[in-house]
Design an enzyme around this catalytic site. Structure first.
Site, PDB file in Angstrom:
ATOM      1  N   GLU A  31       1.006  -2.154  10.255  1.00 19.13           N
ATOM      2  CA  GLU A  31       1.995  -1.562   9.367  1.00 19.13           C
ATOM      3  C   GLU A  31       2.576  -2.591   8.381  1.00 19.13           C
ATOM      4  O   GLU A  31       2.759  -2.296   7.210  1.00 19.13           O
ATOM      5  CB  GLU A  31       3.124  -0.965  10.206  1.00 19.13           C
ATOM      6  CG  GLU A  31       4.319  -0.546   9.377  1.00 19.13           C
ATOM      7  CD  GLU A  31       4.658   0.898   9.585  1.00 19.13           C
ATOM      8  OE1 GLU A  31       4.382   1.386  10.677  1.00 19.13           O
ATOM      9  OE2 GLU A  31       5.189   1.526   8.653  1.00 19.13           O
ATOM     10  N   ASP A  32       2.861  -3.775   8.864  1.00 25.72           N
ATOM     11  CA  ASP A  32       3.642  -4.722   8.058  1.00 25.72           C
ATOM     12  C   ASP A  32       2.892  -5.942   7.526  1.00 25.72           C
ATOM     13  O   ASP A  32       3.479  -6.761   6.835  1.00 25.72           O
ATOM     14  CB  ASP A  32       4.837  -5.235   8.881  1.00 25.72           C
ATOM     15  CG  ASP A  32       5.831  -4.133   9.195  1.00 25.72           C
ATOM     16  OD1 ASP A  32       5.776  -3.099   8.508  1.00 25.72           O
ATOM     17  OD2 ASP A  32       6.630  -4.299  10.121  1.00 25.72           O
TER      18      ASP A  32
END
Ligand code: MN
Length: 599
Positions: free
Chosen positions: A75-76
């Site tokens: 996600e990051d």
């Protein structure tokens, strides 16, 4: 090596290769997050590390802990699920991917929803959470993730604090409760409480400061007296302690009891942990022998566990000095389950030492499925990649405003429109799924964002009955045709129920449209031919029609239909002068069924 990582690795349940995997996942995630910082100013890796520690303490395996360390990488950071798979294999990448997918479920308060709609919305979000998680471990990683995010919520901007706290209270706490994780549920609620209801929270803290202290004191002084009575009766006590009621659940209880502390008997409850179920009932008997129970407050959750599997005996007694006290009696396994729920099952099934608690209650479908799932654990089957089937046949679809609708698999935009509002369903012209136009028979998929394009006027089509999956949509479409005063709809009256209003003959009074049951039975003999060779109107059979008197159409001639104002379709010969001069928009195609007309 950070101390927390050391603590994880020291967990005796991890073998050498487990520790190696966890360590590798840690350094991989740390490198991936690179210079990223948390709002607290700490290095980003502290977040997955805390979450992973949380799971290791609950007894989860190395795979789950490693996946948790990696949970924010896809996600990051620039890493993809493929990268994770290459480095750590299918199972871990599958779990990380699952957590990433869940990130898109976000609770935000919807304005313009009434209480019931909001409750439905929240319940759908919860279900969606389960439906979208492909493995129970994904949910547990998500819970651990949320736990640490709540612990560090104070570093976030105020508006985020409130939203996240609310999401925790409305979604995460109930999910923890459903999984039997009573301790985590209480923690979630108490962590969220001050952010959502700051005034109420500080009021409560002020009120209970001395009350908790007094009650705890009392419990400590009373414990040895009760202990003595049980031991005298030959009951072996594993452990005895007092528990303080969680703040939020206390506050909720106060709301139900006129904010009167005198009506709350379990501010501090005494817990007695015993070696087996037999001793639990014996202990209850001994206690009731010495202290009078309050009627109606003896609860046997051992023979009737709560839906989430919670088991215990509860009784409220007039204790020493006449003080009213709640006593909870249970075995160590029940206690472990009450605190850690599904995690306790996990730990037991892995160690193989203790047996999980038996649960046997009737509840809504998904709890039953959860139970079956727990049963699988009990039988000691392979525990990896267990699919969560609770909502296997449901899909969850977003409105453009982020509301969630819970629909059966195969549902179409028409179902979706009717689920939002009857009028929207009636007026649907088209739909966009994820900003692309889709046909009305498009099968919606989990997580689709669907926008309904509506026309000015309601205009259901009879064909919709073939594409809708929900009973609700079906019912609404049918009743529109039944109830709509518009004469155009008469042709569809009763078709929905494949009933036979078509026996209405010229000159005969029409049966009440809303009461098809009153219609006369089909007459045979003389009229049988006509009955059998009922004309098809616009290709449909079963419509309300009558044969025109002016031209006497017979089954061997070409015919057309004329939509009358309130008597259904009047059937004329194509050659009839009346139909030739009729308003074109009211003319319908009609023909006799082929077999009959050949006769
Ligand atoms: Mn996270």
């Amino acid at each position: 090596m950070p101390p927390l990582l050391e603590k994880i690795l020291q967990n005796p349940k991890f073998k050498k290769q487990d520790s190696a995997l966890i360590e590798r996942a840690y350094f991989f995630a740390k490198a991936a997050h690179g210079g990223q910082k948390r709002m607290s100013g700490e290095e980003y890796i502290t977040h997955p590390l805390h979450a992973a520690y949380f799971l290791s303490e609950l007894g989860f395996d190395a795979i789950t802990v490693a996946a948790c360390l990696l949970h924010d990488t896809v996600e990051d950071t620039s890493l993809t699920a493929k990268n994770i798979e290459k480095e750590f294999g299918k199972e871990i990448s599958f779990l990380v991917d699952g957590v990433t997918k869940l990130a898109k479920i976000e609770y935000s308060e919807k304005h313009g929803l009434d209480q019931k709609q909001n409750a439905n919305h929240i319940s759908s979000l919860k279900k969606m959470f389960f439906a979208m998680a492909d493995d129970i471990r994904v949910i547990l990683i998500k819970l651990a993730d949320r736990y640490h995010n709540m612990e560090t919520l104070k570093y976030l901007p105020q508006e985020d604090q409130k939203r996240i706290a609310k999401e925790t209270l409305e979604i995460y706490a109930p999910i923890a409760a459903r999984l039997g994780m009573g301790y985590l549920k209480g923690q979630f609620e108490d962590m969220a409480f001050p952010y959502i209801y700051p005034a109420e929270y500080s009021w409560l803290i002020k009120q209970i400061k001395t009350k908790y202290a007094d009650n705890l004191n009392y419990a400590e002084r009373t414990k040895p007296l009760i202990k003595r009575k049980l031991q005298d009766a030959g009951i072996e006590i594993t452990e005895m302690n007092s528990r303080i009621k969680h703040y939020y659940s206390l506050y909720q209880k106060l709301l139900r009891y006129d904010m009167d502390f005198n009506k709350i008997f379990d501010l501090v409850a005494m817990r007695i942990i015993l070696p087996d179920i037999k001793s639990c009932y014996e202990a209850l008997g001994v206690i009731h022998n010495f202290y009078k129970p309050l009627p109606g407050l003896i609860k046997d959750y051992i023979s009737l566990p709560k839906p989430n599997g919670y088991q215990s005996l509860h009784t409220t007694i007039f204790c020493e000095k006449g003080k009213i006290v709640e006593i909870q009696i249970r075995t160590a396994e029940m206690h472990e389950y009450a605190e850690n729920g599904i995690a306790a099952h996990w730990a037991y099934s892995e160690s193989g030492k203790k047996k999980p608690v038996k649960t046997d209650t009737k509840d809504i479908q998904w709890v039953t499925q959860l139970k079956n799932f727990l049963k699988e654990i009990k039988t000691g089957e392979e525990f990896s990649n267990l699919k969560i089937d609770f909502f296997k046949n449901r899909i969850f679809v977003f409105t453009p405003k982020g509301e969630v609708k819970d629909l059966p698999e195969g549902a179409t935009p028409v179902d979706f429109a009717y689920a939002i509002h009857t009028d929207l369903g009636h007026a649907i012209l088209g739909a966009k799924a994820n900003n692309k136009m889709v046909p009305l028979h498009y099968e919606l998929r989990n997580g689709d964002m669907v926008e309904i394009l509506k026309g000015k006027n309601p205009k259901p089509s009879f064909d919709w009955l073939k594409i809708v999956k929900t009973a609700e949509a079906r019912k609404k479409i049918k009743s529109w045709f039944r109830d709509s005063p518009s004469p155009q709809n008469l042709q569809f009256v009763e078709l929905a129920n494949s009933a036979v209003l078509s026996q209405a003959r010229p000159g005969q009074a029409l049966p009440g449209i809303k009461k098809p049951a009153q219609r006369k039975p089909i007459s045979i003999s003389k009229n049988s031919i006509r009955t059998l060779s009922e004309p098809l109107i616009q290709g449909q059979s079963g419509l309300l029609y009558k044969l025109a008197k002016c031209c006497n159409p017979t089954p061997d001639k070409k015919i057309r239909g004329y939509m009358t104002v309130n008597r259904g379709v009047s059937i004329h010969l194509t050659s009839c002068s009346n139909i030739k001069s009729a308003q074109e928009t009211r003319i319908l195609s009609a023909h006799w069924p082929i077999e009959k007309s050949e006769k």
